[in-house]
Design a protein around this motif. Sequence first.
Motif, PDB file in Angstrom:
ATOM      1  N   VAL A 160       0.928  -4.831  -8.511  1.00  0.00           N
ATOM      2  CA  VAL A 160       1.796  -5.704  -7.621  1.00  0.00           C
ATOM      3  C   VAL A 160       1.658  -4.685  -6.430  1.00  0.00           C
ATOM      4  O   VAL A 160       1.753  -6.128  -5.331  1.00  0.00           O
ATOM      5  CB  VAL A 160       3.065  -6.263  -8.326  1.00  0.00           C
ATOM      6  N   VAL A 161       2.279  -3.813  -6.235  1.00  0.00           N
ATOM      7  CA  VAL A 161       1.691  -3.722  -4.898  1.00  0.00           C
ATOM      8  C   VAL A 161       0.779  -3.382  -3.777  1.00  0.00           C
ATOM      9  O   VAL A 161       0.083  -3.836  -2.929  1.00  0.00           O
ATOM     10  CB  VAL A 161       2.297  -1.919  -4.745  1.00  0.00           C
ATOM     11  N   VAL A 162      -0.409  -3.553  -4.585  1.00  0.00           N
ATOM     12  CA  VAL A 162      -1.800  -3.491  -3.825  1.00  0.00           C
ATOM     13  C   VAL A 162      -2.044  -4.225  -4.005  1.00  0.00           C
ATOM     14  O   VAL A 162      -2.685  -4.835  -3.386  1.00  0.00           O
ATOM     15  CB  VAL A 162      -2.613  -2.227  -5.267  1.00  0.00           C
ATOM     16  N   ALA A 163      -1.770  -5.876  -5.104  1.00  0.00           N
ATOM     17  CA  ALA A 163      -2.438  -6.937  -4.870  1.00  0.00           C
ATOM     18  C   ALA A 163      -1.080  -7.460  -3.609  1.00  0.00           C
ATOM     19  O   ALA A 163      -1.499  -7.651  -2.210  1.00  0.00           O
ATOM     20  CB  ALA A 163      -1.629  -7.936  -5.798  1.00  0.00           C
ATOM     21  N   GLN A 164      -0.352  -6.749  -3.513  1.00  0.00           N
ATOM     22  CA  GLN A 164       0.169  -6.966  -1.755  1.00  0.00           C
ATOM     23  C   GLN A 164      -0.693  -6.833  -0.348  1.00  0.00           C
ATOM     24  O   GLN A 164      -0.751  -7.275   0.461  1.00  0.00           O
ATOM     25  CB  GLN A 164       1.586  -6.348  -2.107  1.00  0.00           C
ATOM     26  N   PHE A 165      -1.101  -5.442  -0.578  1.00  0.00           N
ATOM     27  CA  PHE A 165      -2.215  -5.021   0.904  1.00  0.00           C
ATOM     28  C   PHE A 165      -3.539  -6.471   0.829  1.00  0.00           C
ATOM     29  O   PHE A 165      -3.720  -6.297   2.120  1.00  0.00           O
ATOM     30  CB  PHE A 165      -2.819  -4.037  -0.148  1.00  0.00           C
ATOM     31  N   TYR A 166      -3.888  -6.579  -0.803  1.00  0.00           N
ATOM     32  CA  TYR A 166      -4.809  -8.082  -0.613  1.00  0.00           C
ATOM     33  C   TYR A 166      -4.254  -9.109   0.189  1.00  0.00           C
ATOM     34  O   TYR A 166      -5.322  -9.679   1.188  1.00  0.00           O
ATOM     35  CB  TYR A 166      -5.577  -8.075  -2.179  1.00  0.00           C
ATOM     36  N   PHE A 167      -2.767  -8.785  -0.404  1.00  0.00           N
ATOM     37  CA  PHE A 167      -2.607 -10.585   0.504  1.00  0.00           C
ATOM     38  C   PHE A 167      -2.209 -10.411   1.794  1.00  0.00           C
ATOM     39  O   PHE A 167      -2.685 -11.622   2.514  1.00  0.00           O
ATOM     40  CB  PHE A 167      -1.566 -11.151  -0.228  1.00  0.00           C
ATOM     41  N   ALA A 168      -1.565  -9.564   1.769  1.00  0.00           N
ATOM     42  CA  ALA A 168      -1.408  -8.982   3.401  1.00  0.00           C
ATOM     43  C   ALA A 168      -2.643  -9.128   4.397  1.00  0.00           C
ATOM     44  O   ALA A 168      -3.100  -9.448   5.806  1.00  0.00           O
ATOM     45  CB  ALA A 168      -0.999  -7.508   3.979  1.00  0.00           C
ATOM     46  N   ALA A 169      -4.036  -8.427   4.012  1.00  0.00           N
ATOM     47  CA  ALA A 169      -5.252  -8.493   4.663  1.00  0.00           C
ATOM     48  C   ALA A 169      -6.036 -10.016   5.229  1.00  0.00           C
ATOM     49  O   ALA A 169      -6.676  -9.758   5.615  1.00  0.00           O
ATOM     50  CB  ALA A 169      -6.055  -7.635   3.793  1.00  0.00           C
ATOM     51  N   SER A 170      -5.993 -10.944   3.467  1.00  0.00           N
ATOM     52  CA  SER A 170      -6.745 -11.874   3.963  1.00  0.00           C
ATOM     53  C   SER A 170      -5.597 -12.413   3.968  1.00  0.00           C
ATOM     54  O   SER A 170      -6.146 -13.352   5.030  1.00  0.00           O
ATOM     55  CB  SER A 170      -6.185 -12.409   1.876  1.00  0.00           C
ATOM     56  N   GLY A 171      -4.342 -12.785   4.985  1.00  0.00           N
ATOM     57  CA  GLY A 171      -3.698 -13.425   5.372  1.00  0.00           C
ATOM     58  C   GLY A 171      -3.986 -12.989   7.126  1.00  0.00           C
ATOM     59  O   GLY A 171      -4.172 -13.405   7.539  1.00  0.00           O
ATOM     60  N   ALA A 172      -4.013 -11.705   7.360  1.00  0.00           N
ATOM     61  CA  ALA A 172      -4.366 -10.868   8.566  1.00  0.00           C
ATOM     62  C   ALA A 172      -5.881 -12.001   8.875  1.00  0.00           C
ATOM     63  O   ALA A 172      -5.942 -12.194  10.425  1.00  0.00           O
ATOM     64  CB  ALA A 172      -5.064 -10.055   8.656  1.00  0.00           C
ATOM     65  N   PHE A 173      -6.811 -11.801   8.234  1.00  0.00           N
ATOM     66  CA  PHE A 173      -7.898 -12.627   8.553  1.00  0.00           C
ATOM     67  C   PHE A 173      -8.395 -14.081   8.137  1.00  0.00           C
ATOM     68  O   PHE A 173      -9.225 -14.522   8.774  1.00  0.00           O
ATOM     69  CB  PHE A 173      -9.349 -11.800   8.115  1.00  0.00           C
ATOM     70  N   SER A 174      -6.670 -14.210   7.903  1.00  0.00           N
ATOM     71  CA  SER A 174      -7.470 -15.818   7.866  1.00  0.00           C
ATOM     72  C   SER A 174      -7.204 -16.919   8.781  1.00  0.00           C
ATOM     73  O   SER A 174      -6.294 -16.765   9.738  1.00  0.00           O
ATOM     74  CB  SER A 174      -5.949 -16.247   7.019  1.00  0.00           C
TER      75      SER A 174
END
Length: 160
Positions: A15-29
């Motif tokens: 879940v924490v690794v997925a959180q980093f993924y969601f943060a990166a995808s949100g930053a570049f959205s």
Amino acid sequence: MRKVFAGLAALLVLVVVAQFYFAASGAFSTAPNDESFRPHRAMGYVIFLLPVLMTIVAALARMPGRLIGMTGLIAGLAVVQVVIAVLARAFNDTGDTSTTAGQLVFGLHAINGLIILAVAGTVARQARALPRSAVPHRRAGVDTDAGAPGPAAGSAQPAS
């Protein structure tokens, strides 16, 4: 109960690794911030609630106090994540056009996230080691750890 805890600990790391993924995808959205960071925000609630559940399970299973404390620490660090985000927004809302203070404070959000990942990894590693290091239960002279190396319960020891 220890295997349940170990499974929850492994899930927490994912879940924490997925959180980093969601943060990166949100930053570049290209979507607005509120919309692009929605999955990241939702996963933050999971990162708070899962360690709270794990702390309860660990306490009920009478796991080592240090492991219970580290699990509770993850929930506390998740609260710190929210505090960091609120402080960063407050610095950005001061009207300062450079917004460097808010960006500097918000950088702590990523560092705290890495700390959460490190503690979650440590908890998962220690949780996996627990079943192997558990003391075997013995009932009325019956060895329930059959096949284990060393003398069985009640066997004669050679005299020195």
